[in-house]
Design a protein around this motif. Structure first.
Motif, PDB file in Angstrom:
ATOM      1  N   GLY A  72       0.074   2.126 -27.386  1.00 49.80           N
ATOM      2  CA  GLY A  72      -1.346   2.101 -27.094  1.00 49.80           C
ATOM      3  C   GLY A  72      -1.732   0.992 -26.148  1.00 49.80           C
ATOM      4  N   MET A  73      -1.295  -0.214 -26.422  1.00 52.65           N
ATOM      5  CA  MET A  73      -1.642  -1.340 -25.549  1.00 52.65           C
ATOM      6  C   MET A  73      -0.951  -1.214 -24.200  1.00 52.65           C
ATOM      7  SD  MET A  73      -3.910  -2.957 -27.041  1.00 52.65           S
ATOM      8  CE  MET A  73      -4.007  -4.140 -25.702  1.00 52.65           C
ATOM      9  N   ASP A  74       0.279  -0.685 -24.190  1.00 55.33           N
ATOM     10  CA  ASP A  74       0.967  -0.475 -22.912  1.00 55.33           C
ATOM     11  C   ASP A  74       0.210   0.539 -22.053  1.00 55.33           C
ATOM     12  OD1 ASP A  74       2.921  -2.259 -23.587  1.00 55.33           O
ATOM     13  OD2 ASP A  74       4.377  -0.743 -24.235  1.00 55.33           O
ATOM     14  N   ALA A  75      -0.274   1.619 -22.686  1.00 59.18           N
ATOM     15  CA  ALA A  75      -1.021   2.641 -21.955  1.00 59.18           C
ATOM     16  C   ALA A  75      -2.328   2.083 -21.429  1.00 59.18           C
ATOM     17  CB  ALA A  75      -1.284   3.847 -22.860  1.00 59.18           C
ATOM     18  N   PHE A  76      -2.970   1.239 -22.215  1.00 56.13           N
ATOM     19  CA  PHE A  76      -4.226   0.634 -21.773  1.00 56.13           C
ATOM     20  C   PHE A  76      -3.992  -0.297 -20.589  1.00 56.13           C
ATOM     21  CE2 PHE A  76      -7.216  -2.994 -22.189  1.00 56.13           C
ATOM     22  CZ  PHE A  76      -8.370  -2.326 -21.802  1.00 56.13           C
ATOM     23  N   ARG A  77      -2.975  -1.139 -20.684  1.00 58.59           N
ATOM     24  CA  ARG A  77      -2.716  -2.089 -19.597  1.00 58.59           C
ATOM     25  C   ARG A  77      -2.300  -1.375 -18.315  1.00 58.59           C
ATOM     26  NH1 ARG A  77      -0.772  -5.674 -23.889  1.00 58.59           N
ATOM     27  NH2 ARG A  77       1.265  -4.690 -23.838  1.00 58.59           N
ATOM     28  N   SER A  78      -1.639  -0.229 -18.435  1.00 59.16           N
ATOM     29  CA  SER A  78      -1.201   0.513 -17.243  1.00 59.16           C
ATOM     30  C   SER A  78      -2.246   1.528 -16.790  1.00 59.16           C
ATOM     31  CB  SER A  78       0.126   1.225 -17.523  1.00 59.16           C
ATOM     32  OG  SER A  78      -0.041   2.204 -18.523  1.00 59.16           O
ATOM     33  N   ARG A  79      -3.391   1.562 -17.463  1.00 64.33           N
ATOM     34  CA  ARG A  79      -4.539   2.392 -17.107  1.00 64.33           C
ATOM     35  C   ARG A  79      -4.282   3.888 -17.303  1.00 64.33           C
ATOM     36  NH1 ARG A  79      -4.514  -1.559 -13.209  1.00 64.33           N
ATOM     37  NH2 ARG A  79      -3.703  -0.236 -11.550  1.00 64.33           N
ATOM     38  N   ARG A  80      -3.274   4.236 -18.117  1.00 63.37           N
ATOM     39  CA  ARG A  80      -3.106   5.631 -18.493  1.00 63.37           C
ATOM     40  C   ARG A  80      -4.074   6.015 -19.611  1.00 63.37           C
ATOM     41  NH1 ARG A  80       1.521   6.113 -21.015  1.00 63.37           N
ATOM     42  NH2 ARG A  80       2.048   3.885 -20.978  1.00 63.37           N
ATOM     43  N   LEU A  81      -4.624   5.011 -20.261  1.00 66.97           N
ATOM     44  CA  LEU A  81      -5.617   5.216 -21.297  1.00 66.97           C
ATOM     45  C   LEU A  81      -6.868   4.427 -20.919  1.00 66.97           C
ATOM     46  CD1 LEU A  81      -5.168   5.185 -25.118  1.00 66.97           C
ATOM     47  CD2 LEU A  81      -6.849   3.669 -24.097  1.00 66.97           C
ATOM     48  N   ARG A  82      -8.017   5.057 -21.031  1.00 69.82           N
ATOM     49  CA  ARG A  82      -9.273   4.442 -20.640  1.00 69.82           C
ATOM     50  C   ARG A  82     -10.133   4.204 -21.876  1.00 69.82           C
ATOM     51  NH1 ARG A  82     -14.019   7.166 -16.995  1.00 69.82           N
ATOM     52  NH2 ARG A  82     -14.900   5.275 -16.088  1.00 69.82           N
ATOM     53  N   ILE A  83     -10.771   3.040 -21.932  1.00 72.38           N
ATOM     54  CA  ILE A  83     -11.645   2.702 -23.051  1.00 72.38           C
ATOM     55  C   ILE A  83     -13.039   2.408 -22.517  1.00 72.38           C
ATOM     56  CG2 ILE A  83     -12.047   1.153 -25.006  1.00 72.38           C
ATOM     57  CD1 ILE A  83      -9.078   0.546 -25.038  1.00 72.38           C
ATOM     58  N   ARG A  84     -14.043   3.070 -23.089  1.00 72.79           N
ATOM     59  CA  ARG A  84     -15.425   2.840 -22.675  1.00 72.79           C
ATOM     60  C   ARG A  84     -16.293   2.501 -23.891  1.00 72.79           C
ATOM     61  NH1 ARG A  84     -17.283   4.235 -17.732  1.00 72.79           N
ATOM     62  NH2 ARG A  84     -18.844   2.704 -18.385  1.00 72.79           N
ATOM     63  N   HIS A  85     -17.487   2.024 -23.581  1.00 71.91           N
ATOM     64  CA  HIS A  85     -18.534   1.650 -24.532  1.00 71.91           C
ATOM     65  C   HIS A  85     -18.236   0.303 -25.202  1.00 71.91           C
ATOM     66  CE1 HIS A  85     -19.911   5.545 -23.595  1.00 71.91           C
ATOM     67  NE2 HIS A  85     -19.440   6.215 -24.631  1.00 71.91           N
ATOM     68  N   ASP A  86     -17.317   0.290 -26.161  1.00 68.05           N
ATOM     69  CA  ASP A  86     -17.055  -0.932 -26.936  1.00 68.05           C
ATOM     70  C   ASP A  86     -15.568  -1.266 -26.840  1.00 68.05           C
ATOM     71  OD1 ASP A  86     -16.601  -2.872 -28.913  1.00 68.05           O
ATOM     72  OD2 ASP A  86     -18.195  -2.100 -30.192  1.00 68.05           O
ATOM     73  N   LEU A  87     -15.246  -2.182 -25.914  1.00 63.25           N
ATOM     74  CA  LEU A  87     -13.844  -2.530 -25.697  1.00 63.25           C
ATOM     75  C   LEU A  87     -13.257  -3.223 -26.923  1.00 63.25           C
ATOM     76  CD1 LEU A  87     -12.074  -2.052 -23.200  1.00 63.25           C
ATOM     77  CD2 LEU A  87     -12.414  -4.438 -22.577  1.00 63.25           C
ATOM     78  N   HIS A  88     -14.052  -4.035 -27.591  1.00 64.17           N
ATOM     79  CA  HIS A  88     -13.604  -4.716 -28.807  1.00 64.17           C
ATOM     80  C   HIS A  88     -13.148  -3.692 -29.851  1.00 64.17           C
ATOM     81  CE1 HIS A  88     -13.938  -7.410 -32.376  1.00 64.17           C
ATOM     82  NE2 HIS A  88     -14.488  -6.358 -32.938  1.00 64.17           N
ATOM     83  N   LEU A  89     -13.946  -2.669 -30.065  1.00 64.33           N
ATOM     84  CA  LEU A  89     -13.627  -1.667 -31.069  1.00 64.33           C
ATOM     85  C   LEU A  89     -12.431  -0.817 -30.643  1.00 64.33           C
ATOM     86  CD1 LEU A  89     -14.531  -0.418 -33.748  1.00 64.33           C
ATOM     87  CD2 LEU A  89     -16.095   1.053 -32.460  1.00 64.33           C
ATOM     88  N   GLY A  90     -12.393  -0.409 -29.367  1.00 62.51           N
ATOM     89  CA  GLY A  90     -11.297   0.423 -28.894  1.00 62.51           C
ATOM     90  C   GLY A  90      -9.963  -0.285 -28.908  1.00 62.51           C
TER      91      GLY A  90
END
Length: 380
Positions: A72-90
């Motif tokens: 999950g964190m790898d996908a987020f850092r590589s921008r394959r996963l996008r998080i909107r609204h509340d970054l803290h919660l996501g």
């Protein structure tokens, strides 16, 4: 999805709210919502309700996240996963479903200055990461990943911002924030720490070094907010305006987006969008607006000279300090570096081709330099 929830660890992510809705989009079976009630997650079919956090990825990425504890964190850092609204919660959800793999932990720390929200990773010498005006601890997520192998990195939501307490009548000036950071260190039972601050957080870091040098090891100051040296034509009028007006006066979203985009000219669209979301999350609450206006007002009105003036006091800073400047920074122009060198001839300086947020715009250049500087006293 069942595999993700089976790994959910509430000790990693302290929800700090009664309920929350996280939407996961991009699954072949359709979008689903993860509902939290009393800290326990359940999965339901997504409906028209606006989620508190929105996580979007394709099916292959979700499958990789389910298989790999750190996916999950790898996908987020590589921008394959996008998080909107509340970054803290996501991001907190990703960390909690990654068990020990991601290495992140979200907590609410009870202090004498009220509860302070933090995200931490790693072990070793403590590094406190302090965000800028309108930002949150999420602006230091890349830095947390860079420091965690050798340090205990703690990104903080200052009082008034993010998920920390927002007292209406707080001063929200550098001495107040510095005192709150000392209260946080006390609650963490930590005597000393390296301090890294961006923009207003850099000004808070300087204040910590001036008022509480016994609590600070080294300072890294990323485009720090500094007192204006020239005349401030609006100062007399601004002193007459009560910042508590922010309790009832929101700015339109286009104005907010323009401000954040100006701060992040060199960041990719993912971080710019996340920056807008994080700013709005606090700003669209009355207490968050009041805190923002009060802090912004204090930045503009800070006296440059005189017994309590910033530039008068700055030469008293005796701690090892690394100042990082963005050549394209329009908020804290690089011309300030000359004045800092004059006040602090022993300070170190790094110039980068970026704007106002080096840790998001030039992380590959900044983080190695930061680690080298923090390790210069043998602490890493």
């Amino acid at each position: 999805m069942d595999r993700l929830l089976a790994r959910y660890d509430s000790d990693v992510f302290e929800l700090a709210r009664d309920s929350a809705r996280i939407r996961l989009e991009g699954l072949d079976s359709g979008a689903v919502d993860v509902l939290f009630k009393d800290g326990e997650p359940t999965v339901v079919e997504a409906d028209g309700t606006r989620p508190d956090a929105l996580l979007t990825a394709d099916q292959a990425t979700w499958e990789a996240i389910a298989e790999d504890l750190s996916g999950g964190m790898d996908a987020f850092r590589s921008r394959r996963l996008r998080i909107r609204h509340d970054l803290h919660l996501g991001v907190g959800f990703l960390a909690a479903t990654a068990a020990g793999g991601a290495g992140l932990r979200f907590r609410q720390i009870s202090t004498t200055a009220g509860h302070i929200s933090v995200c931490e990773a790693g072990s070793g010498p403590t590094v406190l990461l302090i965000h800028g005006l309108g930002a949150t601890k999420a602006s230091f997520l890349p830095t947390l990943a860079a420091l965690a192998p050798t340090h205990r990195a703690i990104a903080v939501d200052l009082p008034g911002f993010g998920d920390s307490a927002k007292p209406i009548r707080a001063a929200y000036h550098p001495p107040y924030f510095a005192s709150a950071m000392c209260a946080l260190l006390d609650a963490l039972e930590t005597e000393t720490a390296h301090i890294v601050g961006n923009s207003m957080g850099g000004r808070v870091a300087i204040e910590l070094g001036l008022r509480h040098p016994e609590r600070v090891r080294r300072l890294v100051l990323l485009a720090p907010s500094l007192a204006w040296r020239r005349s401030r034509s609006w100062a007399p009028l601004l002193r007459l305006v009560a910042p508590q007006l922010g309790l009832i006066q929101p700015a339109p979203r286009p104005v907010v987006e323009a401000i954040v985009e100006r701060m992040l000219p060199g960041a990719d669209s993912t971080w710019t969008a996340a920056g807008v979301d994080e700013f709005l999350r606090s700003y669209l609450t009355p207490r968050g607006r009041a805190a923002f206006y009060t802090a912004a007002r204090n930045i503009y009105l800070e006296e440059p000279y005189g017994p309590k003036g910033f530039w008068t006091r700055l030469p008293q800073l005796e701690l090892p300090s690394l100042f990082v400047w963005g050549r394209g920074d329009t908020l804290v122009p690089i011309g300030f570096a000359e004045h800092v060198r004059e006040a602090l001839p022993d300070s170190q300086h790094l110039e980068l081709d970026c704007g106002h947020v080096p840790q998001l715009e030039r992380p590959r250049e900044l983080h190695p330099a930061m680690l080298k500087f923090l390790g210069a006293d043998g602490g890493s």
